[in-house]
Design a protein around this motif. Structure first.
Motif, PDB file in Angstrom:
ATOM      1  N   CYS A 159       0.864  -1.190   0.000  1.00  0.00           N
ATOM      2  CA  CYS A 159       0.000   0.000   0.000  1.00  0.00           C
ATOM      3  C   CYS A 159       0.895   1.232   0.000  1.00  0.00           C
ATOM      4  O   CYS A 159       1.960   1.219   0.608  1.00  0.00           O
ATOM      5  N   LEU A 203      -0.029   4.012   1.297  1.00  0.00           N
ATOM      6  CA  LEU A 203      -0.349   4.781   2.503  1.00  0.00           C
ATOM      7  C   LEU A 203       0.285   4.071   3.691  1.00  0.00           C
ATOM      8  O   LEU A 203       0.580   2.886   3.627  1.00  0.00           O
ATOM      9  N   ASN A 204       0.507   4.787   4.747  1.00  0.00           N
ATOM     10  CA  ASN A 204       1.241   4.189   5.861  1.00  0.00           C
ATOM     11  C   ASN A 204       0.478   4.336   7.161  1.00  0.00           C
ATOM     12  O   ASN A 204       0.992   4.934   8.105  1.00  0.00           O
ATOM     13  N   CYS A 205      -0.733   3.819   7.227  1.00  0.00           N
ATOM     14  CA  CYS A 205      -1.468   3.892   8.490  1.00  0.00           C
ATOM     15  C   CYS A 205      -0.675   3.058   9.503  1.00  0.00           C
ATOM     16  O   CYS A 205      -0.420   1.868   9.254  1.00  0.00           O
ATOM     17  N   PHE A 264      -1.128   1.562  12.253  1.00  0.00           N
ATOM     18  CA  PHE A 264      -1.684   0.404  12.965  1.00  0.00           C
ATOM     19  C   PHE A 264      -1.889  -0.779  12.022  1.00  0.00           C
ATOM     20  O   PHE A 264      -2.329  -1.851  12.424  1.00  0.00           O
ATOM     21  N   CYS A 265      -1.584  -0.592  10.729  1.00  0.00           N
ATOM     22  CA  CYS A 265      -1.921  -1.608   9.715  1.00  0.00           C
ATOM     23  C   CYS A 265      -0.654  -2.301   9.230  1.00  0.00           C
ATOM     24  O   CYS A 265       0.327  -1.648   8.859  1.00  0.00           O
ATOM     25  N   THR A 302      -0.265  -4.112   6.519  1.00  0.00           N
ATOM     26  CA  THR A 302      -0.026  -3.891   5.084  1.00  0.00           C
ATOM     27  C   THR A 302       0.697  -2.556   4.874  1.00  0.00           C
ATOM     28  O   THR A 302       1.551  -2.436   3.993  1.00  0.00           O
ATOM     29  N   GLY A 303       0.343  -1.567   5.711  1.00  0.00           N
ATOM     30  CA  GLY A 303       0.930  -0.239   5.567  1.00  0.00           C
ATOM     31  C   GLY A 303       2.427  -0.222   5.811  1.00  0.00           C
ATOM     32  O   GLY A 303       3.120   0.715   5.393  1.00  0.00           O
ATOM     33  N   GLY A 363      -4.053  -3.131   0.424  1.00  0.00           N
ATOM     34  CA  GLY A 363      -4.093  -2.047  -0.549  1.00  0.00           C
ATOM     35  C   GLY A 363      -5.258  -1.093  -0.418  1.00  0.00           C
ATOM     36  O   GLY A 363      -6.210  -1.346   0.316  1.00  0.00           O
ATOM     37  N   GLU A 364      -5.153   0.005  -1.141  1.00  0.00           N
ATOM     38  CA  GLU A 364      -6.190   1.038  -1.146  1.00  0.00           C
ATOM     39  C   GLU A 364      -6.936   0.936  -2.483  1.00  0.00           C
ATOM     40  O   GLU A 364      -6.413   1.353  -3.525  1.00  0.00           O
ATOM     41  N   SER A 417      -9.636   4.385   2.781  1.00  0.00           N
ATOM     42  CA  SER A 417      -9.099   5.220   3.849  1.00  0.00           C
ATOM     43  C   SER A 417      -9.540   6.671   3.645  1.00  0.00           C
ATOM     44  O   SER A 417      -9.268   7.520   4.474  1.00  0.00           O
TER      45      SER A 417
END
Ligand code: SAH
Ligand code: SF4
Length: 375
Positions: A125, A127-129, A131-132, A134-135, A180-181, A214
């Motif tokens: 992904c 994006l870099n959340c 807590f995730c 995948t991020g 993924g987003e 997101s």
């Protein structure tokens, strides 16, 4: 294989859109538009309704034609590298789409009408959340529409769900909540939804397909217009300050803009509510005041609220809120008229729950991928 074969390796039609299949048949056999459409309809039913993986199974197509078809085309699935089954029946699959391109998807029994398949739209992904899981993996690449559909076909094989309209089917819902987003790969997601919702094929209703984002505000209208899918929003915070940290794309599209796009989501109504996902992070976003603020923010939007107990992964910088805290939070949300808001974690023992997916695929130079493909 001869050099000529390498120039024209058979094309995989599994996962193809109806229009692409029609074009491929027209050019392979020099058919006029009408004949190509008829042939495509015939093959379509075999591939997406019967689950055929071999042209020889297509008994209403002449033998010679079947032989020609198998010279030019294949009906292949992504390779199943690994399958794990949780104590609660959840199944996690690691699928290889191409050399070095691996994605996970998860089948969760007893959710939705019968069971839901959580599919990935990207490997990694952008994006870099924080807590995730995948991020924490860079984006390797977008999945193609065929690779997204391929996840559905491979899992239907595993569940033995062919023909697709079999009664008692276990796979009734699709959620784009894997890696993924989806709104950064909307063209392919929309094409994949066209394929899996086609009434003469896999036939999963668009109302049973949910896309989670997101909050890529500029793509939300197009998602609604092109797919009529149900929408889920990863909200996770009630102030911009906190959401900037938890869902960093919020720095670009604020909560107010996001909720505005929700109010204007095509087709939104009390019968087609938007799901708001809210991950419960201990000491971060789980106070009573935030529960009340959540209810206030969503006023006027036809909404469901889904509280997701944080699913831990190795090295995660957060903890899940205590159960009493989640219940107290849920109580406030409940009293505001939102029914059963807590999402039971599924498949945690095999790292298959929300936000736990990650593949070992790493971003490689295109030249390295080409080299591997030629091995
Ligand atoms: N990228 C999309 C869809 C994939 S994530 C999105 O962010 O919406 C699917 C859901 O799982 C999102 O709501 C996401 O925020 C949530 N999630 C991510 N990591 C999680 C974790 N460790 N525990 C619980 N939920 C998580
Ligand atoms: Fe990407 Fe969604 Fe994970 Fe955020 S929560 S890093 S958007 S997959």
């Amino acid at each position: 294989m001869t050099a000529a074969d390498l120039q024209h390796p058979p094309t995989n039609i599994a996962g193809m859109h109806r229009a692409a299949l029609t074009d491929a048949l027209a050019s392979a056999f020099d058919l006029d538009a009408k004949k190509a459409r008829m042939r495509a309809a015939q093959i379509w039913r075999w591939v997406y309704h019967a689950g055929a993986t071999d042209f020889d199974a297509m008994t209403n197509i002449g033998k010679e034609m079947r032989a020609e078809l198998s010279k030019r085309f294949t009906i292949a699935r992504p390779e199943m590298v690994e399958r794990q089954i949780s104590t609660d029946g959840t199944r996690k699959y690691l699928l290889r789409m191409a050399p070095g391109i691996e994605a996970e998807c998860v089948f969760i029994p007893d959710v939705g009408r019968a069971g839901a398949l959580c599919v990935s739209s990207q490997v990694g992904c952008t994006l870099n959340c924080p807590f995730c899981h995948t991020g924490s993996q860079n984006l390797v690449r977008n999945l193609t529409a065929a690779e997204i559909v391929g996840q559905v076909l491979a899992v239907k094989d595993d569940l033995e769900e062919w023909p697709s309209d079999a009664e008692e089917r276990r796979l009734s819902n699709i959620v784009f909540m894997g890696m993924g987003e989806p709104l950064y790969n909307l063209d392919n997601v929309a094409t994949a939804i066209d394929v899996i919702s086609d009434g003469e094929g896999v036939s999963l209703s668009r109302r049973r397909i949910t896309v989670s984002t997101s909050g890529i505000v500029p793509e939300m209208r197009r998602l609604g217009e092109e797919t009529s899918a149900m929408l889920a929003i990863s909200l996770h915070a009630t102030s911009d300050d906190l959401r900037n940290e938890l869902v960093p794309i919020n720095r670009k599209y604020s909560i107010a803009e996001l909720l505005d796009a929700c109010r204007n989501y095509p087709g939104v109504s009390n019968a087609r509510r938007i799901t708001f996902e809210y991950v419960m992070l201990k000491g971060v976003n789980d106070t009573d005041a935030e529960a009340r603020e959540l209810v206030r923010l969503l006023k006027g939007i036809p909404a469901k609220i889904n509280l997701i107990p944080f699913n831990p992964w190795p090295g995660a910088p957060y903890e899940c809120s205590d159960w009493d805290r989640i219940e107290a939070f849920a109580d406030i949300v409940n009293r505001a008229g939102y029914a059963s808001p807590i999402r039971t974690p599924r498949g945690r023992d095999i790292l298959a729950a929300c936000g736990q997916l990650k593949s070992s695929s790493v971003k490689k130079r295109a030249s390295a991928i080409r080299r591997e493909a030629n091995l």
